[in-house]
Design an enzyme around this catalytic site. Structure first.
Site, short mmCIF file in Angstrom:
data_model
loop_
_atom_site.label_atom_id
_atom_site.label_comp_id
_atom_site.label_asym_id
_atom_site.label_seq_id
_atom_site.Cartn_x
_atom_site.Cartn_y
_atom_site.Cartn_z
N ASN A 105 138.89 -12.73 38.99
CA ASN A 105 138.71 -11.55 38.13
C ASN A 105 137.26 -11.11 38.32
OD1 ASN A 105 138.52 -9.60 36.22
ND2 ASN A 105 138.85 -10.93 34.44
N LYS A 108 135.92 -8.52 37.30
CA LYS A 108 135.44 -7.74 36.15
C LYS A 108 134.71 -6.49 36.67
CE LYS A 108 135.45 -11.94 33.46
NZ LYS A 108 134.91 -12.73 32.37
N HIS A 158 143.22 -9.40 28.61
CA HIS A 158 141.99 -10.19 28.70
C HIS A 158 141.22 -10.04 27.38
CE1 HIS A 158 138.13 -11.71 30.01
NE2 HIS A 158 138.76 -12.23 31.05
N GLU A 195 138.22 -9.65 26.81
CA GLU A 195 137.23 -8.56 26.81
C GLU A 195 137.89 -7.23 26.51
OE1 GLU A 195 135.71 -9.53 30.70
OE2 GLU A 195 134.90 -11.40 29.88
N GLU A 236 142.73 -18.54 28.39
CA GLU A 236 141.27 -18.43 28.52
C GLU A 236 140.63 -18.57 27.14
OE1 GLU A 236 140.32 -16.08 32.39
OE2 GLU A 236 140.41 -14.69 30.74
N GLY A 283 132.37 -17.27 30.69
CA GLY A 283 131.02 -16.84 31.05
C GLY A 283 129.92 -17.63 30.35
N SER A 302 134.82 -20.47 32.88
CA SER A 302 133.81 -21.25 33.60
C SER A 302 134.39 -22.21 34.63
CB SER A 302 132.91 -22.00 32.60
OG SER A 302 132.24 -21.08 31.75
P1 13P Z 1 134.19 -16.98 33.90
O1 13P Z 1 134.87 -17.72 35.01
O2 13P Z 1 133.01 -16.19 34.37
O3 13P Z 1 133.90 -17.86 32.73
O4 13P Z 1 135.24 -15.87 33.39
C1 13P Z 1 136.52 -16.25 33.08
C2 13P Z 1 137.34 -15.03 32.89
O5 13P Z 1 137.18 -14.31 31.94
C3 13P Z 1 138.34 -14.73 33.92
O6 13P Z 1 139.20 -13.72 33.49
#
Ligand code: 13P
Length: 253
Positions: free
Chosen positions: A9, A11, A97, A99, A169, A175, A215
């Site tokens: 992803n 992003k 997601h 976010e 997640e 992150g 992560s």
């Molecule tokens: P990270 O791997 O940067 O923690 O992000 C995970 C994520 O949100 C994948 O969709």
């Protein structure tokens, strides 16, 4: 046998030039996918065609959009429809997601609609769920995730959920560099499978690929993916580094 999936992803990162360079670097970095394994690249809308073209002829490698709109077409300035995504050969769509839920107020009802429209246009959803830190700290994570599954997926048929993809997640691990332990991941993945089994039966639940996200890195992927109910990962930061993501692909069961 259910699929094992390493999904990137990206992003809102990378220019087109950087994205193409990343794919070239990844292609030059040794990695392998066996019959039941897939690599999926969740790339920004403007690069879907370019990245799809870069992957042409490669087996078990797919592209994902990071969102789509819930309506078919019409006066929704700035939105991207499932039909548009289908027309350019998109394979998967990441939906729900945290976010998107947090910054764009995506509700369970809206996500259920988005999943429906993806099915209508032959796109495969990667449905994300997961709890925030305060819910984990008060021990309410199982109920929280169960509600997300029920509200967004339980209107679907057993046929639609056969081979479906869910990504767990935990928001506190996204992150942050703070990964859920492999025991915490396994525990929640087993819970998700049990929730799905209770409604749809063990066979359907057993066919669902449940990815862990939060992560994931080259250094921890093998241990996390090694858990019985963890069928790969949805990877943010580490998917932007070719050597990291190649190693993550190579960590699939
Ligand atoms: P990270 O791997 O940067 O923690 O992000 C995970 C994520 O949100 C994948 O969709």
């Amino acid at each position: 046998m259910r699929k094992q999936i390493a999904a990137a992803n990206w992003k809102m990162n990378l220019t087109l030039q950087q994205a193409e360079a990343l794919m070239d670097e990844l292609n030059a970095t040794p990695h392998r996918l066996s019959e039941n394994q897939e690599a999926v690249f969740g790339v920004p809308f403007p690069y879907l065609i370019n990245i799809k073209n870069k992957l042409a002829g490669k087996k078990n490698v797919f592209v994902a959009a990071q969102n789509c709109y819930s309506k078919k077409s019409g006066a929704y300035t700035g939105e991207v429809s499932a039909e548009m995504l289908q027309s350019i050969g998109t394979d998967y769509v990441i939906l729900g997601h945290s976010e998107r839920r947090e910054y764009f107020n995506e509700s369970h009802a809206m996500l259920a609609e988005k999943i429906n429209i993806c099915f209508e246009y032959g796109l495969k959803p990667i449905f994300c769920c997961g709890e925030p830190l305060d819910i984990r700290e008060t021990g309410k994570e199982n109920g929280y995730v169960e509600t997300q599954l029920k509200e967004c997926l339980f209107h679907l048929s057993a046929a639609q959920l056969t081979g479906f993809v869910i990504a767990y997640e935990p928001i506190w691990a996204i992150g942050t560099g703070k990964t859920a332990s492999s025991e915490q991941a396994q525990q929640m993945h087993a819970h998700i499978r049990a929730v799905m089994a209770k409604k749809y039966g063990a066979e359907v639940a057993g066919s669902i690929s449940i990815l862990y996200g939060g992560s994931v890195k080259a250094g921890n992927a093998k241990e996390i993916f090694g858990q019985a109910d963890v069928d790969g990962g949805l990877v943010g930061g580490a998917s932007l580094v070719a050597a990291e993501f190649a190693a993550i692909i190579n960590s699939l069961k």
